[in-house]
Each structure stands twice: as C-alpha cells, then as structure tokens.
Scaffold this motif. Sequence first.
Motif, PDB file in Angstrom:
ATOM      1  N   GLU A 128      48.423  33.791  89.735  1.00 52.17           N
ATOM      2  CA  GLU A 128      47.052  34.808  89.309  1.00 52.17           C
ATOM      3  C   GLU A 128      47.449  35.708  88.811  1.00 52.17           C
ATOM      4  O   GLU A 128      48.532  36.448  89.411  1.00 52.17           O
ATOM      5  CB  GLU A 128      46.411  34.955  91.209  1.00 52.17           C
ATOM      6  CG  GLU A 128      45.402  33.757  91.980  1.00 52.17           C
ATOM      7  CD  GLU A 128      44.536  33.507  92.540  1.00 52.17           C
ATOM      8  OE1 GLU A 128      44.085  34.422  93.326  1.00 52.17           O
ATOM      9  OE2 GLU A 128      44.161  32.747  93.123  1.00 52.17           O
ATOM     10  N   ASN A 131      45.073  41.471  88.834  1.00 55.61           N
ATOM     11  CA  ASN A 131      44.958  42.735  89.229  1.00 55.61           C
ATOM     12  C   ASN A 131      46.923  42.993  89.669  1.00 55.61           C
ATOM     13  O   ASN A 131      48.028  42.153  90.517  1.00 55.61           O
ATOM     14  CB  ASN A 131      44.664  42.584  91.576  1.00 55.61           C
ATOM     15  CG  ASN A 131      45.397  44.401  91.494  1.00 55.61           C
ATOM     16  OD1 ASN A 131      45.984  44.903  91.667  1.00 55.61           O
ATOM     17  ND2 ASN A 131      43.795  44.911  92.187  1.00 55.61           N
ATOM     18  N   ARG A 134      48.995  43.350  92.408  1.00 52.28           N
ATOM     19  CA  ARG A 134      49.034  42.061  93.180  1.00 52.28           C
ATOM     20  C   ARG A 134      49.104  40.577  92.989  1.00 52.28           C
ATOM     21  O   ARG A 134      48.566  40.110  92.547  1.00 52.28           O
ATOM     22  CB  ARG A 134      47.541  42.409  94.462  1.00 52.28           C
ATOM     23  CG  ARG A 134      47.202  43.053  95.083  1.00 52.28           C
ATOM     24  CD  ARG A 134      45.500  43.229  95.485  1.00 52.28           C
ATOM     25  NE  ARG A 134      45.786  44.457  96.982  1.00 52.28           N
ATOM     26  CZ  ARG A 134      44.522  44.426  97.142  1.00 52.28           C
ATOM     27  NH1 ARG A 134      43.205  44.055  96.794  1.00 52.28           N
ATOM     28  NH2 ARG A 134      44.226  45.373  98.561  1.00 52.28           N
ATOM     29  N   ILE A 136      50.619  37.055  92.368  1.00 48.03           N
ATOM     30  CA  ILE A 136      50.358  36.130  93.286  1.00 48.03           C
ATOM     31  C   ILE A 136      50.697  35.160  92.837  1.00 48.03           C
ATOM     32  O   ILE A 136      51.096  34.665  91.969  1.00 48.03           O
ATOM     33  CB  ILE A 136      49.286  35.338  93.516  1.00 48.03           C
ATOM     34  CG1 ILE A 136      47.993  36.118  94.340  1.00 48.03           C
ATOM     35  CG2 ILE A 136      49.957  33.686  94.465  1.00 48.03           C
ATOM     36  CD1 ILE A 136      46.856  36.203  94.659  1.00 48.03           C
ATOM     37  N   VAL A 146      53.532  37.589  96.853  1.00 47.73           N
ATOM     38  CA  VAL A 146      52.748  38.552  95.718  1.00 47.73           C
ATOM     39  C   VAL A 146      54.379  39.957  95.695  1.00 47.73           C
ATOM     40  O   VAL A 146      54.615  40.400  96.527  1.00 47.73           O
ATOM     41  CB  VAL A 146      51.593  39.384  96.754  1.00 47.73           C
ATOM     42  CG1 VAL A 146      50.838  39.897  95.717  1.00 47.73           C
ATOM     43  CG2 VAL A 146      50.946  38.058  97.502  1.00 47.73           C
ATOM     44  N   GLU A 163      46.250  32.135  97.809  1.00 49.49           N
ATOM     45  CA  GLU A 163      44.751  31.420  97.136  1.00 49.49           C
ATOM     46  C   GLU A 163      44.885  33.394  97.414  1.00 49.49           C
ATOM     47  O   GLU A 163      43.718  32.956  98.646  1.00 49.49           O
ATOM     48  CB  GLU A 163      44.208  30.737  96.856  1.00 49.49           C
ATOM     49  CG  GLU A 163      44.435  28.981  96.554  1.00 49.49           C
ATOM     50  CD  GLU A 163      43.642  28.211  96.664  1.00 49.49           C
ATOM     51  OE1 GLU A 163      44.272  27.436  96.335  1.00 49.49           O
ATOM     52  OE2 GLU A 163      43.054  28.065  97.768  1.00 49.49           O
ATOM     53  N   SER A 164      43.631  33.930  96.144  1.00 52.57           N
ATOM     54  CA  SER A 164      43.080  35.029  96.511  1.00 52.57           C
ATOM     55  C   SER A 164      41.468  34.879  96.738  1.00 52.57           C
ATOM     56  O   SER A 164      41.161  33.351  96.299  1.00 52.57           O
ATOM     57  CB  SER A 164      42.381  35.928  95.678  1.00 52.57           C
ATOM     58  OG  SER A 164      42.159  35.752  94.052  1.00 52.57           O
ATOM     59  N   ASN A 168      39.745  40.729  98.546  1.00 55.49           N
ATOM     60  CA  ASN A 168      41.495  41.916  99.670  1.00 55.49           C
ATOM     61  C   ASN A 168      41.314  40.885 100.631  1.00 55.49           C
ATOM     62  O   ASN A 168      42.328  41.048 101.186  1.00 55.49           O
ATOM     63  CB  ASN A 168      40.722  42.922 100.183  1.00 55.49           C
ATOM     64  CG  ASN A 168      40.027  43.571  99.644  1.00 55.49           C
ATOM     65  OD1 ASN A 168      40.777  44.106  98.598  1.00 55.49           O
ATOM     66  ND2 ASN A 168      38.830  44.489  99.677  1.00 55.49           N
ATOM     67  N   TYR A 169      41.309  39.392 100.253  1.00 60.55           N
ATOM     68  CA  TYR A 169      42.114  38.369 100.952  1.00 60.55           C
ATOM     69  C   TYR A 169      43.122  37.467 100.921  1.00 60.55           C
ATOM     70  O   TYR A 169      42.024  36.989  99.379  1.00 60.55           O
ATOM     71  CB  TYR A 169      40.776  38.124 101.994  1.00 60.55           C
ATOM     72  CG  TYR A 169      40.294  38.617 103.323  1.00 60.55           C
ATOM     73  CD1 TYR A 169      40.583  39.254 103.940  1.00 60.55           C
ATOM     74  CD2 TYR A 169      39.097  39.677 103.071  1.00 60.55           C
ATOM     75  CE1 TYR A 169      40.911  40.312 104.556  1.00 60.55           C
ATOM     76  CE2 TYR A 169      38.539  40.605 103.212  1.00 60.55           C
ATOM     77  CZ  TYR A 169      39.292  40.928 104.159  1.00 60.55           C
ATOM     78  OH  TYR A 169      38.629  42.296 105.205  1.00 60.55           O
ATOM     79  N   LEU A 170      43.967  36.355 101.492  1.00 60.08           N
ATOM     80  CA  LEU A 170      44.277  35.248 100.656  1.00 60.08           C
ATOM     81  C   LEU A 170      44.350  34.138 101.702  1.00 60.08           C
ATOM     82  O   LEU A 170      44.791  34.530 103.013  1.00 60.08           O
ATOM     83  CB  LEU A 170      45.380  35.612 100.559  1.00 60.08           C
ATOM     84  CG  LEU A 170      45.701  37.080  99.315  1.00 60.08           C
ATOM     85  CD1 LEU A 170      46.930  37.320  99.353  1.00 60.08           C
ATOM     86  CD2 LEU A 170      46.338  36.178  98.162  1.00 60.08           C
ATOM     87  N   ASP A 186      45.640  39.375 105.225  1.00 62.54           N
ATOM     88  CA  ASP A 186      45.188  40.337 104.053  1.00 62.54           C
ATOM     89  C   ASP A 186      46.693  40.741 103.393  1.00 62.54           C
ATOM     90  O   ASP A 186      47.525  40.034 102.953  1.00 62.54           O
ATOM     91  CB  ASP A 186      44.493  41.859 104.663  1.00 62.54           C
ATOM     92  CG  ASP A 186      45.609  41.880 105.792  1.00 62.54           C
ATOM     93  OD1 ASP A 186      47.164  41.828 105.280  1.00 62.54           O
ATOM     94  OD2 ASP A 186      45.336  42.994 106.054  1.00 62.54           O
ATOM     95  N   PHE A 187      46.276  42.048 101.937  1.00 64.98           N
ATOM     96  CA  PHE A 187      47.145  42.183 101.772  1.00 64.98           C
ATOM     97  C   PHE A 187      48.378  42.857 102.218  1.00 64.98           C
ATOM     98  O   PHE A 187      49.267  43.420 101.322  1.00 64.98           O
ATOM     99  CB  PHE A 187      46.976  42.555 100.320  1.00 64.98           C
ATOM    100  CG  PHE A 187      46.825  41.997  99.465  1.00 64.98           C
ATOM    101  CD1 PHE A 187      47.113  41.165  97.669  1.00 64.98           C
ATOM    102  CD2 PHE A 187      45.358  40.709  98.835  1.00 64.98           C
ATOM    103  CE1 PHE A 187      46.634  40.103  97.073  1.00 64.98           C
ATOM    104  CE2 PHE A 187      44.727  40.098  98.147  1.00 64.98           C
ATOM    105  CZ  PHE A 187      45.134  39.707  97.554  1.00 64.98           C
TER     106      PHE A 187
END
Length: 400
Positions: A128, A131, A134, A136, A146, A163-164, A168-170, A186-187
């Motif tokens: 991904e 961002n 961020r 992935i 990440v 996976e986002s 703000n979470y995965l 979280d990140f």
Amino acid sequence: MKKRQTFSETFFLFTLFLSIQFSVFGQTPKQQKLELTRLQLEKKFSSVGEFDTTSLIATYSINGKYGYIDTTGRELKIKLSEKIYSLFSFINGYALIGTIVDNNKKLYIIDKNGTVLQKLNNIDDVREWNNIDRIIAKDISGRHGVINRKGKIVIPFKYYLLESIEGNYLRAYVGEKFNLKVGLIDFKDSVIVPPTNDQLYYFNKSANYLLICNGKDLIAINKGKKYIAKNAFTKNYPEPSRLHVDFSNGLILNKTQDTDILYDLKLDTIKVITQRFDNIDFISNGFIGVRNWLNKEFDSTGRFTKATGSEFSLLTKDGKTVKPMFLGDASEFIEGMSRTKEVKNNYGYSGFMNKDCIIVIPCIYNRSTDFKNGFAKVQKGDKYFLIDKGGNFVMDIKPF
C-alpha cells in the motif's frame, strides 16, 4: 481453512493507476480545477490519473507508454538511468518507482523534479502506497512491515500480511499460509486487538465497536458487550472486501456466492428482506438496493443458471420500498449522488438522485459515471460531455 488473498507477488504488475480515490461530499475548488485539467488532458492521452495536489503531477499512459505529467501535459524526466517498470502516483510531493536490473528489483522515492531521494533497501514489493510516511511493504524475506519515505522502519517486518483499516490502524496477520490469525495494531505497532481471530472486518474507535469472525460465527463487540450471529457463514468466512458495513445506519451486508445476508449491527436478527429478494446489490446511506431475477432458468440439478432480466427496488433500512417506484436501477451514493435508471420504451435512461432519494438530474442520458471531484461523465446520443451536480454542461469529453 480458506486461503486469504494476498498482495501479488509479481513486481511487474502495471501500477499506473495506484492512486488514492476520494469519495467525499465536498470538493475544494482546487480539486475541482485539477479534475477539469485531468479530463482535458485525457483528450490527448489514453488515461490520466488524479493529480497530487502538492506536486501537481499525475500518471499517464498512451500507446503502451506511461509516465508522469504536470498540469500542462509536460512529461516529468526522471533522473535515473535504470529502466522503470513500475510507477506509483505522487502523494504530497513524492512518488515511488520500481526498476529491475539483472533480475534484481529496486524501489526508489523521487520528488516532483524527478530526482531520486532515497533507495528503499531490502524491499521486495509495496502493498500500500497511500501515505508517504506509512508505506506498507514486503521485504526480501517475504514478511510485511511499514517504512517511511526515508526508508526508516516504522513497524518491523515480522507480519505475514498488513492491511490498512480505518486510516490509523492495520489488520495484522500472524502465522503461516492456511493457518493465520488476525488482530489489530496501530502505526506504533501497539496491539489494539490481539491476533486471535479468523478475520477482522471493521473497527470504530470512537464507538468502541469491533466486528470479527471466528469459525462460522460473526461477532460484534460493542462497548464490551458481545453479540454473536451463529453460523453466519455457511461455508468459509468471506474476505473483508465481501462484507460491507454501513455503521452510521446500522447495517452489515455479507455478499457470498450463494446468498446475500443483511444483519443489523447488534447481529441478533437476520433481516427478513433477504428472504424476498434474489440479490442485495448494496447498502449505502441507510438504503438497500435489491433485485429479483426475471425469467429464471435452472439446470437439471435445480441450480439457477441465468435470467433474461431483473427488477430493481430501493428499500429503506427497515425494508420499506422507496416511492415512487419508477427506478429501473440505482447505485451506491458517491459524493452524495446515486446513479439511477428510469425505463422508457424498454430502454434504461440514466440520471442522478440525491441522498433524500429525489431525482435532481433527470434520467435523460444513455450512459453515465459516478461523480468524481464534483463532476460526472455522461453520454447523450452520440455526444459525450461532463456535467456538474446541478446537471449543467461543463465541457465535451472523449467517449468513455
């Protein structure tokens, strides 16, 4: 156990159209201006991606060639001698490109001048890119983590898959193929939900709401209270993309190969409307799009094989039909508008209704697209043009 779909292992996939798509009600004047610029340029190029609002650069393709252009259509020259096989859209002034030399894959971060700023070492592929800090990615060992645009590790490469979800979470998958469990982090790599679930579908922090499944059961945990829909999945539990949540209106739609089931968010009942319709197309803005197949045909085993048409209905969340029943079809609400069809002389003409189910753009078009950044493409006869949300002509476009 069902095999989960993972990101393609193939680096050579054409990633020109990997860009962030926004479906929002209010577009800024800048977004609308860039959308008009993009559509003007599409008259020259085969396709043009969305412009990054920071760098004002977009991806393009024409006759098998692809690259980056600015708002004037001028191509960005990338200062790199290696052959580029993969392009990712610009985000906040940065883009990601991929090359391959002697079967070795390389990933680089570039700026809006085409200058290489950073090589991403030990990265095999990117899952991904939405961002710049961020990213992935998958490393050469096949694990996911990440990194940021400088290549610094934000989350260690220790997960089978990331996976986002909800920004703000995965979703964090641990274990090995065919024996995976999923949780939520979280990140900062802090555990929000331990990885003990077969699948994790939805999380709303402010409402303290979690939707997961274990085995064949669908489970909602709302402020510590657990609601269970026993045997919600007759076969294997579906991927997240097959289960749709309209949290603000209290609906969950499970789309399977065999049947579509609608739940309320407490999961203590299965909505009876699923017993009266062959297919549930969508849930959106509290409305439910359903249809029955017409003139159904079955094979010798009694299995449904085909139909010659369908009858569409739009329902409220409590199963009541939206009046008047002149709609031949409708779609999800995108930017507050739903594409609708009115059948006239056995032909469906397209228009748009708002979130109050009022037709605000008459059904007079042969074809139309969803609204994007405040504009929709339409065809009327042999004319192709753009309209705004008032149904006003904006400009001619090429056929779509």
